[in-house]
Design an enzyme around this catalytic site. Sequence first.
Site, PDB file in Angstrom:
ATOM      1  N   LEU A  65       0.832  -1.202   0.000  1.00  0.00           N
ATOM      2  CA  LEU A  65       0.000   0.000   0.000  1.00  0.00           C
ATOM      3  C   LEU A  65       0.869   1.255   0.000  1.00  0.00           C
ATOM      4  O   LEU A  65       2.063   1.193   0.317  1.00  0.00           O
ATOM      5  CB  LEU A  65      -0.914  -0.042   1.230  1.00  0.00           C
ATOM      6  CG  LEU A  65      -1.858  -1.255   1.250  1.00  0.00           C
ATOM      7  CD1 LEU A  65      -2.466  -1.454   2.633  1.00  0.00           C
ATOM      8  CD2 LEU A  65      -2.934  -1.103   0.189  1.00  0.00           C
ATOM      9  N   PRO A  66       0.271   2.415  -0.328  1.00  0.00           N
ATOM     10  CA  PRO A  66       1.097   3.628  -0.476  1.00  0.00           C
ATOM     11  C   PRO A  66       1.836   4.056   0.794  1.00  0.00           C
ATOM     12  O   PRO A  66       3.027   4.352   0.741  1.00  0.00           O
ATOM     13  CB  PRO A  66       0.084   4.698  -0.905  1.00  0.00           C
ATOM     14  CG  PRO A  66      -1.047   3.936  -1.527  1.00  0.00           C
ATOM     15  CD  PRO A  66      -1.117   2.635  -0.774  1.00  0.00           C
ATOM     16  N   THR A  96       6.366   0.626   2.080  1.00  0.00           N
ATOM     17  CA  THR A  96       7.414   1.376   2.782  1.00  0.00           C
ATOM     18  C   THR A  96       6.720   2.328   3.747  1.00  0.00           C
ATOM     19  O   THR A  96       6.033   3.262   3.315  1.00  0.00           O
ATOM     20  CB  THR A  96       8.267   2.190   1.792  1.00  0.00           C
ATOM     21  OG1 THR A  96       8.845   1.291   0.849  1.00  0.00           O
ATOM     22  CG2 THR A  96       9.374   2.940   2.519  1.00  0.00           C
ATOM     23  N   LYS A 171      15.401   0.051   5.202  1.00  0.00           N
ATOM     24  CA  LYS A 171      14.909   0.745   4.002  1.00  0.00           C
ATOM     25  C   LYS A 171      15.056   2.266   4.143  1.00  0.00           C
ATOM     26  O   LYS A 171      15.541   2.939   3.236  1.00  0.00           O
ATOM     27  CB  LYS A 171      13.436   0.353   3.788  1.00  0.00           C
ATOM     28  CG  LYS A 171      12.698   1.112   2.717  1.00  0.00           C
ATOM     29  CD  LYS A 171      12.978   0.594   1.349  1.00  0.00           C
ATOM     30  CE  LYS A 171      12.253   1.436   0.298  1.00  0.00           C
ATOM     31  NZ  LYS A 171      12.663   1.156  -1.049  1.00  0.00           N
ATOM     32  N   LYS A 246       8.855  11.213   0.091  1.00  0.00           N
ATOM     33  CA  LYS A 246       8.136  10.399   1.095  1.00  0.00           C
ATOM     34  C   LYS A 246       9.132   9.651   1.986  1.00  0.00           C
ATOM     35  O   LYS A 246       9.026   9.677   3.213  1.00  0.00           O
ATOM     36  CB  LYS A 246       7.219   9.397   0.384  1.00  0.00           C
ATOM     37  CG  LYS A 246       6.538   8.430   1.327  1.00  0.00           C
ATOM     38  CD  LYS A 246       6.014   7.189   0.630  1.00  0.00           C
ATOM     39  CE  LYS A 246       5.791   6.099   1.655  1.00  0.00           C
ATOM     40  NZ  LYS A 246       5.520   4.794   1.083  1.00  0.00           N
TER      41      LYS A 246
HETATM   42  P1  NAD Z   1       0.842   2.646  -6.195  1.00  0.00           P
HETATM   43  O1  NAD Z   1       0.198   3.914  -5.793  1.00  0.00           O
HETATM   44  O2  NAD Z   1       1.139   2.377  -7.638  1.00  0.00           O
HETATM   45  O3  NAD Z   1      -0.052   1.400  -5.669  1.00  0.00           O
HETATM   46  C1  NAD Z   1      -0.727   1.381  -4.451  1.00  0.00           C
HETATM   47  C2  NAD Z   1      -2.017   0.588  -4.655  1.00  0.00           C
HETATM   48  O4  NAD Z   1      -2.675   0.459  -3.410  1.00  0.00           O
HETATM   49  C3  NAD Z   1      -2.996   1.261  -5.621  1.00  0.00           C
HETATM   50  O5  NAD Z   1      -3.381   0.334  -6.630  1.00  0.00           O
HETATM   51  C4  NAD Z   1      -4.173   1.645  -4.719  1.00  0.00           C
HETATM   52  O6  NAD Z   1      -5.422   1.592  -5.383  1.00  0.00           O
HETATM   53  C5  NAD Z   1      -4.065   0.577  -3.653  1.00  0.00           C
HETATM   54  N1  NAD Z   1      -4.753   0.922  -2.406  1.00  0.00           N
HETATM   55  C6  NAD Z   1      -4.718   2.085  -1.710  1.00  0.00           C
HETATM   56  N2  NAD Z   1      -5.466   1.985  -0.596  1.00  0.00           N
HETATM   57  C7  NAD Z   1      -5.992   0.727  -0.600  1.00  0.00           C
HETATM   58  C8  NAD Z   1      -6.847   0.013   0.280  1.00  0.00           C
HETATM   59  N3  NAD Z   1      -7.342   0.578   1.369  1.00  0.00           N
HETATM   60  N4  NAD Z   1      -7.166  -1.260  -0.030  1.00  0.00           N
HETATM   61  C9  NAD Z   1      -6.668  -1.847  -1.143  1.00  0.00           C
HETATM   62  N5  NAD Z   1      -5.837  -1.227  -2.025  1.00  0.00           N
HETATM   63  C10 NAD Z   1      -5.523   0.045  -1.756  1.00  0.00           C
HETATM   64  O7  NAD Z   1       2.171   2.532  -5.323  1.00  0.00           O
HETATM   65  P2  NAD Z   1       3.465   1.616  -5.610  1.00  0.00           P
HETATM   66  O8  NAD Z   1       4.416   2.349  -6.477  1.00  0.00           O
HETATM   67  O9  NAD Z   1       2.996   0.245  -5.989  1.00  0.00           O
HETATM   68  O10 NAD Z   1       4.128   1.587  -4.140  1.00  0.00           O
HETATM   69  C11 NAD Z   1       3.605   0.777  -3.104  1.00  0.00           C
HETATM   70  C12 NAD Z   1       4.575   0.851  -1.936  1.00  0.00           C
HETATM   71  O11 NAD Z   1       5.865   0.396  -2.357  1.00  0.00           O
HETATM   72  C13 NAD Z   1       4.788   2.261  -1.371  1.00  0.00           C
HETATM   73  O12 NAD Z   1       4.882   2.195   0.023  1.00  0.00           O
HETATM   74  C14 NAD Z   1       6.119   2.706  -1.997  1.00  0.00           C
HETATM   75  O13 NAD Z   1       6.804   3.657  -1.202  1.00  0.00           O
HETATM   76  C15 NAD Z   1       6.861   1.381  -2.065  1.00  0.00           C
HETATM   77  N6  NAD Z   1       7.907   1.297  -3.089  1.00  0.00           N
HETATM   78  C16 NAD Z   1       7.678   1.774  -4.353  1.00  0.00           C
HETATM   79  C17 NAD Z   1       8.678   1.686  -5.309  1.00  0.00           C
HETATM   80  C18 NAD Z   1       8.468   2.203  -6.723  1.00  0.00           C
HETATM   81  O14 NAD Z   1       9.453   2.320  -7.463  1.00  0.00           O
HETATM   82  N7  NAD Z   1       7.231   2.477  -7.135  1.00  0.00           N
HETATM   83  C19 NAD Z   1       9.919   1.096  -4.987  1.00  0.00           C
HETATM   84  C20 NAD Z   1      10.106   0.574  -3.705  1.00  0.00           C
HETATM   85  C21 NAD Z   1       9.079   0.683  -2.765  1.00  0.00           C
END
Ligand code: NAD
Length: 295
Positions: A65-66, A96, A171, A246
């Site tokens: 999740l975000p 994260t 992390k 973030k």
């Molecule tokens: P994203 O915004 O693409 O995906 C998050 C998903 O969670 C979305 O599809 C959203 O609809 C869903 N969501 C939100 N609230 C929800 C709920 N209550 N129930 C069900 N689903 C819900 O984000 P991301 O890029 O996939 O990142 C996810 C996590 O990974 C974050 O914490 C981010 O910091 C971490 N991260 C991201 C990256 C990157 O390069 N994108 C790299 C390492 C870590």
Amino acid sequence: MHIGFLGLGNMGGPMAANLIKAGHQLSVFDLSQAAIDSVVALGATAFTSPQALAQAAPEVLITMLPAAAHVKSVYLGNDGLLAQLAKATHLIDCSTIDPHSAREVAKAAQAAGHSMIDAPVSGGTTGAAAGTLTFMVGGSQAEFDFVQPILSAMGKNIVHCGDSGNGQVAKVANNMLLGISMIGVAEAMALGTALGMDAKVLAGIINTSSGRCWSSEINNPYPDVLENAPASRGYSGGFGSDLMLKDLGLATEAARLSKQPVMLGAAAQQLYQAFSLQGHGRLDFSAIIKLYLKE
Ligand code: NAD
């Protein structure tokens, strides 16, 4: 194994796809129908709410999740997963978030009869698609041993960092250093080129000298130094500046709560905050060099 997966975004979508490829049975939920459809097309079963998914009694449940607010709202409270899961479940949060929140949710999970680990990742969307993520795991040794084969379907390096919350500690410490080092490389590249050096020659010197780091060698922020770096395609793709902002916020908040000074981390957080305010949040975080270059 029957695995529940919540949060099928840029990272969670391809991670879920790799679990299906490895032969696991996936039950999924996301707020976005498009995100659900893309993994249902690969064989996952969709649920209309986290509560309905919880009643399907997966053995393992993964969240991606975000931010901490989403993680807390999904797990805690009367409607939360901890209360709704039909049986004791192995919980894995890959989001994260700050270490304090991770420990709070893991403690509540334990009190409700579940076991929980934090397992944030590095490797970005490319690593998620290729199944080569690094997982930084915080939790008991027994739980680490249990989840390792599952995480191996999505990643290459699965590292036990210690007790609950320590995955998030690893992390945030790494990403704080990454933000600081990127600003350092941007500053050095801008100074060198302003004083008359060719950017590629300067990068070559740095990368064979003591200033060398990932930000100089793999993701150099100066345009056209590295053919495949975001800097050579207008800073598109890569790791967004707002995601770096973030993570720097998580580091400075964790530092505040533990009264630990992070002078450079705080400065980096403020620079990325100003950069975001200027409307650059979606650009790769190497675009921070724009603060130092003439337009
Ligand atoms: P994203 O915004 O693409 O995906 C998050 C998903 O969670 C979305 O599809 C959203 O609809 C869903 N969501 C939100 N609230 C929800 C709920 N209550 N129930 C069900 N689903 C819900 O984000 P991301 O890029 O996939 O990142 C996810 C996590 O990974 C974050 O914490 C981010 O910091 C971490 N991260 C991201 C990256 C990157 O390069 N994108 C790299 C390492 C870590």
